[in-house]
Write a protein that holds these residues in place. Structure first.
Motif, PDB file in Angstrom:
ATOM      1  N   THR A 141      36.996  40.802  37.533  1.00 12.21           N
ATOM      2  CA  THR A 141      37.283  40.583  38.944  1.00 12.21           C
ATOM      3  C   THR A 141      36.485  39.387  39.433  1.00 12.21           C
ATOM      4  N   VAL A 142      37.169  38.454  40.060  1.00 13.75           N
ATOM      5  CA  VAL A 142      36.515  37.267  40.606  1.00 13.75           C
ATOM      6  C   VAL A 142      37.050  36.977  41.997  1.00 13.75           C
ATOM      7  N   GLN A 143      36.317  36.191  42.735  1.00 15.76           N
ATOM      8  CA  GLN A 143      36.793  35.747  44.037  1.00 15.76           C
ATOM      9  C   GLN A 143      37.719  34.549  43.879  1.00 15.76           C
ATOM     10  N   ALA A 144      38.575  34.352  44.853  1.00 12.04           N
ATOM     11  CA  ALA A 144      39.468  33.194  44.834  1.00 12.04           C
ATOM     12  C   ALA A 144      38.640  31.917  44.677  1.00 12.04           C
ATOM     13  N   GLY A 154      37.352  31.103  41.812  1.00 13.51           N
ATOM     14  CA  GLY A 154      36.503  31.309  40.653  1.00 13.51           C
ATOM     15  C   GLY A 154      37.213  31.053  39.344  1.00 13.51           C
ATOM     16  N   PRO A 165      44.601  34.747  44.448  1.00 12.75           N
ATOM     17  CA  PRO A 165      44.994  36.159  44.451  1.00 12.75           C
ATOM     18  C   PRO A 165      46.320  36.404  43.719  1.00 12.75           C
ATOM     19  N   THR A 215      46.413  37.584  40.071  1.00 14.45           N
ATOM     20  CA  THR A 215      46.072  38.961  39.715  1.00 14.45           C
ATOM     21  C   THR A 215      47.182  39.585  38.879  1.00 14.45           C
ATOM     22  N   VAL A 224      41.867  38.944  41.291  1.00 14.59           N
ATOM     23  CA  VAL A 224      41.313  37.860  42.101  1.00 14.59           C
ATOM     24  C   VAL A 224      41.342  38.302  43.555  1.00 14.59           C
ATOM     25  N   SER A 225      40.174  38.364  44.160  1.00 17.12           N
ATOM     26  CA  SER A 225      40.086  38.798  45.546  1.00 17.12           C
ATOM     27  C   SER A 225      40.065  37.594  46.471  1.00 17.12           C
ATOM     28  N   SER A 226      40.610  37.774  47.665  1.00 18.29           N
ATOM     29  CA  SER A 226      40.675  36.669  48.631  1.00 18.29           C
ATOM     30  C   SER A 226      39.428  36.606  49.486  1.00 18.29           C
TER      31      SER A 226
END
Length: 122
Positions: free
Chosen positions: A9-12, A14, A86, A89, A120-122
């Motif tokens: 899991t990574v942030q947008a 990344g 995102p 994902t 991928v989180s926003s």
């Protein structure tokens, strides 16, 4: 014969690097591809690399952000994913194709890895 890893899991914005280790015949003379399946969607082509000359192909949605490469000595194919969004994902699958020509359809691939989740989180 294919073992995929490296998801997470990574942030947008990344990056992640996926790996796919091949064994047996797939390590020697198979072209390799990456596909992905987002929740509620069909499996879609991401990228491909030829076993004969190392040429590559990318889906338009990942061009300029993703890079496929292979280490013949380690029998491993990598997918470097930068500037993740995102929409990236999905569960990512590596696959082996016996053809040296580019194959975008899943029917062109004989072996599949187990999949690795990318979120991928926003």
């Amino acid at each position: 014969q294919l073992q995929a890893s490296g998801g997470g899991t990574v942030q947008a914005g990344g990056s992640l690097r996926l790996s796919c280790v091949a064994s047996g015949r797939t390590a020697i003379s198979y072209s390799m591809g990456w596909f992905r399946q987002a929740p509620g969607k069909e499996l879609e082509f991401v990228t491909w690399i030829s076993y004969s000359d190392g040429s590559t192909r990318y889906a338009d949605s990942v061009k300029g952000r993703f890079t496929i490469s292979r280490d013949i000595v380690k029998n491993t194919v990598y997918l470097q994913m930068n500037s993740l969004k995102p929409d990236d994902t999905a569960v990512y699958f590596c696959a082996a194709s016996p053809f040296y020509q580019f194959k975008i359809s899943i029917s062109g691939y004989d072996y599949w890895g187990q999949g690795t989740q990318v979120a991928v989180s926003s």
